[in-house]
Design a protein around this motif. Structure first.
Motif, PDB file in Angstrom:
ATOM      1  N   PHE A 168      61.605  35.107 -28.726  1.00 20.01           N
ATOM      2  CA  PHE A 168      61.128  35.384 -27.371  1.00 20.01           C
ATOM      3  C   PHE A 168      62.305  35.442 -26.386  1.00 20.01           C
ATOM      4  O   PHE A 168      62.356  36.314 -25.523  1.00 20.01           O
ATOM      5  CB  PHE A 168      60.109  34.341 -26.927  1.00 20.01           C
ATOM      6  CG  PHE A 168      58.774  34.477 -27.612  1.00 20.01           C
ATOM      7  CD1 PHE A 168      57.801  35.333 -27.118  1.00 20.01           C
ATOM      8  CD2 PHE A 168      58.494  33.746 -28.755  1.00 20.01           C
ATOM      9  CE1 PHE A 168      56.572  35.459 -27.755  1.00 20.01           C
ATOM     10  CE2 PHE A 168      57.269  33.861 -29.392  1.00 20.01           C
ATOM     11  CZ  PHE A 168      56.304  34.728 -28.898  1.00 20.01           C
ATOM     12  N   TYR A 169      63.253  34.491 -26.535  1.00 20.12           N
ATOM     13  CA  TYR A 169      64.449  34.533 -25.682  1.00 20.12           C
ATOM     14  C   TYR A 169      65.182  35.862 -25.869  1.00 20.12           C
ATOM     15  O   TYR A 169      65.596  36.506 -24.915  1.00 20.12           O
ATOM     16  CB  TYR A 169      65.401  33.386 -26.014  1.00 20.12           C
ATOM     17  CG  TYR A 169      64.962  32.031 -25.538  1.00 20.12           C
ATOM     18  CD1 TYR A 169      64.920  31.717 -24.180  1.00 20.12           C
ATOM     19  CD2 TYR A 169      64.615  31.039 -26.452  1.00 20.12           C
ATOM     20  CE1 TYR A 169      64.541  30.462 -23.748  1.00 20.12           C
ATOM     21  CE2 TYR A 169      64.229  29.775 -26.028  1.00 20.12           C
ATOM     22  CZ  TYR A 169      64.197  29.490 -24.682  1.00 20.12           C
ATOM     23  OH  TYR A 169      63.822  28.243 -24.247  1.00 20.12           O
ATOM     24  N   THR A 223      61.975  31.784 -19.158  1.00 21.21           N
ATOM     25  CA  THR A 223      61.501  32.139 -20.500  1.00 21.21           C
ATOM     26  C   THR A 223      61.023  30.902 -21.245  1.00 21.21           C
ATOM     27  O   THR A 223      60.005  30.953 -21.945  1.00 21.21           O
ATOM     28  CB  THR A 223      62.599  32.880 -21.282  1.00 21.21           C
ATOM     29  OG1 THR A 223      63.037  34.015 -20.520  1.00 21.21           O
ATOM     30  CG2 THR A 223      62.101  33.337 -22.640  1.00 21.21           C
ATOM     31  N   ALA A 224      61.726  29.783 -21.092  1.00 22.33           N
ATOM     32  CA  ALA A 224      61.300  28.529 -21.739  1.00 22.33           C
ATOM     33  C   ALA A 224      59.912  28.125 -21.257  1.00 22.33           C
ATOM     34  O   ALA A 224      59.074  27.692 -22.060  1.00 22.33           O
ATOM     35  CB  ALA A 224      62.309  27.418 -21.466  1.00 22.33           C
ATOM     36  N   ASP A 228      60.843  30.535 -31.339  1.00 25.49           N
ATOM     37  CA  ASP A 228      61.098  30.647 -29.900  1.00 25.49           C
ATOM     38  C   ASP A 228      62.297  31.537 -29.586  1.00 25.49           C
ATOM     39  O   ASP A 228      62.288  32.279 -28.607  1.00 25.49           O
ATOM     40  CB  ASP A 228      61.299  29.264 -29.285  1.00 25.49           C
ATOM     41  CG  ASP A 228      60.030  28.430 -29.288  1.00 25.49           C
ATOM     42  OD1 ASP A 228      58.951  28.952 -29.670  1.00 25.49           O
ATOM     43  OD2 ASP A 228      60.115  27.245 -28.919  1.00 25.49           O
ATOM     44  N   ARG A 269      52.917  29.110 -26.526  1.00 21.32           N
ATOM     45  CA  ARG A 269      52.678  28.215 -27.665  1.00 21.32           C
ATOM     46  C   ARG A 269      51.432  27.364 -27.433  1.00 21.32           C
ATOM     47  O   ARG A 269      50.647  27.136 -28.346  1.00 21.32           O
ATOM     48  CB  ARG A 269      53.900  27.345 -27.944  1.00 21.32           C
ATOM     49  CG  ARG A 269      55.143  28.106 -28.363  1.00 21.32           C
ATOM     50  CD  ARG A 269      54.911  28.966 -29.576  1.00 21.32           C
ATOM     51  NE  ARG A 269      56.174  29.506 -30.076  1.00 21.32           N
ATOM     52  CZ  ARG A 269      56.280  30.597 -30.809  1.00 21.32           C
ATOM     53  NH1 ARG A 269      55.208  31.281 -31.144  1.00 21.32           N
ATOM     54  NH2 ARG A 269      57.452  31.014 -31.206  1.00 21.32           N
ATOM     55  N   ILE A 278      57.429  30.532 -22.879  1.00 19.66           N
ATOM     56  CA  ILE A 278      57.240  30.194 -24.300  1.00 19.66           C
ATOM     57  C   ILE A 278      56.330  28.977 -24.433  1.00 19.66           C
ATOM     58  O   ILE A 278      55.426  28.961 -25.277  1.00 19.66           O
ATOM     59  CB  ILE A 278      58.599  29.944 -24.984  1.00 19.66           C
ATOM     60  CG1 ILE A 278      59.409  31.243 -25.062  1.00 19.66           C
ATOM     61  CG2 ILE A 278      58.397  29.339 -26.379  1.00 19.66           C
ATOM     62  CD1 ILE A 278      60.871  31.034 -25.448  1.00 19.66           C
ATOM     63  N   PRO A 320      54.789  30.513 -34.588  1.00 16.98           N
ATOM     64  CA  PRO A 320      56.158  30.008 -34.655  1.00 16.98           C
ATOM     65  C   PRO A 320      56.850  30.217 -36.003  1.00 16.98           C
ATOM     66  O   PRO A 320      58.067  30.410 -36.040  1.00 16.98           O
ATOM     67  CB  PRO A 320      56.003  28.510 -34.358  1.00 16.98           C
ATOM     68  CG  PRO A 320      54.754  28.424 -33.552  1.00 16.98           C
ATOM     69  CD  PRO A 320      53.851  29.507 -34.083  1.00 16.98           C
TER      70      PRO A 320
END
Length: 152
Positions: free
Chosen positions: A106-107, A135-136, A103, A143, A139, A98
């Motif tokens: 990644f989006y 996507t969330a 994040d 993570r 992610i 991170p």
């Protein structure tokens, strides 16, 4: 007051670094927006996606859902368990922790694609069929897996 200035400076610096790490292929118009040019049916297209939206801050991502979505949309390149393949890099890797790839990177990768920069796999095209909410979830799973591997 000083802490706010430091936080603001750090935030601006972070955004500048993220832009450098996640610039879309072809310098597409609207690349700085949360949305960009229209999607195409061609999976290999480098056309950024106009309909992509990052979910609101209070969205509750579910890592288990992310695992399924990753397997369906990402594993073909990033490998089973996000451990990499001959088509794409591992995401369970310190490069993607991170503090180096927040994040938002990644989006941006899903919506806009990414220029090759850390690995020798070539540019990543935008990923059609994966929403901001999807996507969330992805992610959240990545993570979780990173933390399990000692990457924080």
């Amino acid at each position: 007051m000083i802490l706010q200035r430091i936080s603001l400076s750090f935030g601006i610096l972070s955004l500048a670094l993220l832009s450098a790490c996640s610039e879309p292929p072809g310098d597409a118009p609207g690349a700085q927006d949360r949305s960009a040019a229209a999607p195409t049916a061609d999976e290999g297209s480098a056309t950024p996606r106009r309909e992509f939206r990052i979910p609101p801050e209070d969205f509750q991502a579910v890592p288990a859902r992310g695992a399924d979505l990753f397997a369906a949309h990402c594993a073909v390149c990033h490998g089973d368990g996000a451990l990499g393949s001959d088509q794409g890099p591992p995401l369970i890797h310190r490069i993607y922790e991170p503090s180096h790839h927040a994040d938002i990177s990644f989006y941006r990768a899903v919506a806009l694609g990414v220029h090759q920069h850390h690995w020798e796999f070539g540019d990543m095209s935008p990923v059609t069929g994966v929403s901001g909410e999807d996507t969330a979830h992805i992610i959240a799973w990545i993570r979780r897996e990173q933390r399990a591997a000692g990457i924080q």
